[in-house]
Design a protein around this motif. Structure first.
Motif, PDB file in Angstrom:
ATOM      1  N   GLY A 106     133.096  37.049  47.829  1.00 35.78           N
ATOM      2  CA  GLY A 106     132.254  35.993  47.293  1.00 35.78           C
ATOM      3  C   GLY A 106     133.008  35.026  46.417  1.00 35.78           C
ATOM      4  O   GLY A 106     134.217  34.836  46.561  1.00 35.78           O
TER       5      GLY A 106
ATOM      6  N   ALA B  45     127.247  38.950  44.126  1.00 35.20           N
ATOM      7  CA  ALA B  45     125.883  38.688  43.674  1.00 35.20           C
ATOM      8  C   ALA B  45     124.945  39.835  44.059  1.00 35.20           C
ATOM      9  O   ALA B  45     123.958  40.091  43.367  1.00 35.20           O
ATOM     10  CB  ALA B  45     125.373  37.377  44.262  1.00 35.20           C
ATOM     11  N   GLN B  46     125.280  40.549  45.120  1.00 31.48           N
ATOM     12  CA  GLN B  46     124.443  41.652  45.578  1.00 31.48           C
ATOM     13  C   GLN B  46     124.549  42.883  44.669  1.00 31.48           C
ATOM     14  O   GLN B  46     123.723  43.785  44.734  1.00 31.48           O
ATOM     15  CB  GLN B  46     124.815  42.040  47.008  1.00 31.48           C
ATOM     16  CG  GLN B  46     124.521  40.941  48.002  1.00 31.48           C
ATOM     17  CD  GLN B  46     125.095  41.228  49.380  1.00 31.48           C
ATOM     18  OE1 GLN B  46     125.687  42.279  49.602  1.00 31.48           O
ATOM     19  NE2 GLN B  46     124.926  40.284  50.296  1.00 31.48           N
ATOM     20  N   LEU B  47     125.571  42.921  43.812  1.00 27.63           N
ATOM     21  CA  LEU B  47     125.748  44.072  42.921  1.00 27.63           C
ATOM     22  C   LEU B  47     124.692  44.128  41.822  1.00 27.63           C
ATOM     23  O   LEU B  47     124.450  45.175  41.256  1.00 27.63           O
ATOM     24  CB  LEU B  47     127.134  44.042  42.272  1.00 27.63           C
ATOM     25  CG  LEU B  47     128.313  44.229  43.204  1.00 27.63           C
ATOM     26  CD1 LEU B  47     129.610  44.041  42.442  1.00 27.63           C
ATOM     27  CD2 LEU B  47     128.265  45.600  43.859  1.00 27.63           C
ATOM     28  N   GLY B  48     124.131  42.986  41.501  1.00 29.02           N
ATOM     29  CA  GLY B  48     123.105  42.957  40.465  1.00 29.02           C
ATOM     30  C   GLY B  48     123.658  42.484  39.130  1.00 29.02           C
ATOM     31  O   GLY B  48     124.828  42.679  38.812  1.00 29.02           O
ATOM     32  N   SER B  49     122.794  41.869  38.360  1.00 26.50           N
ATOM     33  CA  SER B  49     123.221  41.244  37.107  1.00 26.50           C
ATOM     34  C   SER B  49     123.703  42.260  36.078  1.00 26.50           C
ATOM     35  O   SER B  49     124.593  41.967  35.289  1.00 26.50           O
ATOM     36  CB  SER B  49     122.093  40.391  36.527  1.00 26.50           C
ATOM     37  OG  SER B  49     120.992  41.203  36.190  1.00 26.50           O
TER      38      SER B  49
ATOM     39  N   GLY C 150     128.439  34.539  43.752  1.00 27.42           N
ATOM     40  CA  GLY C 150     127.773  34.549  45.048  1.00 27.42           C
ATOM     41  C   GLY C 150     128.468  35.514  45.987  1.00 27.42           C
ATOM     42  O   GLY C 150     129.537  36.053  45.676  1.00 27.42           O
ATOM     43  N   GLY C 151     127.877  35.750  47.146  1.00 30.36           N
ATOM     44  CA  GLY C 151     128.457  36.672  48.119  1.00 30.36           C
ATOM     45  C   GLY C 151     128.154  38.114  47.755  1.00 30.36           C
ATOM     46  O   GLY C 151     127.158  38.420  47.111  1.00 30.36           O
ATOM     47  N   LYS C 152     129.068  39.014  48.153  1.00 31.72           N
ATOM     48  CA  LYS C 152     128.874  40.444  47.879  1.00 31.72           C
ATOM     49  C   LYS C 152     128.741  40.707  46.379  1.00 31.72           C
ATOM     50  O   LYS C 152     128.031  41.609  45.961  1.00 31.72           O
ATOM     51  CB  LYS C 152     130.043  41.266  48.431  1.00 31.72           C
ATOM     52  CG  LYS C 152     130.020  41.433  49.914  1.00 31.72           C
ATOM     53  CD  LYS C 152     131.139  42.357  50.357  1.00 31.72           C
ATOM     54  CE  LYS C 152     131.133  42.485  51.857  1.00 31.72           C
ATOM     55  NZ  LYS C 152     132.242  43.325  52.331  1.00 31.72           N
TER      56      LYS C 152
END
Length: 171
Positions: free
Chosen positions: A86, A118-122, A114-116
């Protein structure tokens, strides 16, 4: 993501400011940095390898500086791409002020991923960003401290630990 903090650095503001504008110092202080080139006037290019949760990536990015007030303030804007992992982009306002220890460095960061990533979570991203910032300032303090001399910041932390131990053990 937004983050702000203050750090005491045992060096005068002019020295801290100069260090923040030096590619060699940045390479030594930014965790995972393998290359930092450029100048404050033209901006910097950096390569940083990091592992965030299960995602490991090498980011290549550009950093530009603006609002330069020697010994007092600078604004940083940057963007990095890590391939499939990302991207990250954002900016920071850094302020320096004289303090009892040397310099009180304050910063306010705003960043987006963004990308992978962002998928990890804040929660993971925020924790990682805080850890990276803390490590950067430890590295900066170590870089600026004279050889073999404990900084006043480290001495205070050591005294607090000793005081806590003394209260428990009565020693």
């Amino acid at each position: 993501m937004q983050m702000s903090d203050q750090k005491e650095i045992a060096a005068p503001p002019a020295e801290v400011y100069a260090a923040l504008l030096t590619p060699e110092v940045l390479k030594a202080c930014v965790p995972g940095a393998t290359e930092v080139t450029g100048s404050p006037e033209d901006g910097f290019e950096a390569t940083v390898t990091q592992k965030v949760g299960p995602v490991k990536a090498t980011f290549k990015g550009q950093v530009t500086l603006s609002d330069l007030v020697p010994g007092e303030k600078l604004t940083i804007a940057g963007e990095g791409k890590g391939g499939a992992a990302g991207f990250a982009k954002g900016g920071a306002v850094v302020s320096l002020a004289p303090s009892e220890v040397g310099t009180l460095l304050s910063y306010e960061v705003e960043a987006k991923v963004g990308g992978k990533l962002a998928q990890l979570g804040s929660r993971i991203i925020d924790g990682f960003a805080k850890k990276m910032a803390d490590q950067f300032f430890v590295n900066l303090q170590t870089h600026l401290a004279p050889e073999g001399e404990e900084s006043e910041v480290e001495a205070r932390a050591s005294e607090r630990k000793k005081g806590w131990f003394k209260k428990i053990t009565g020693a």
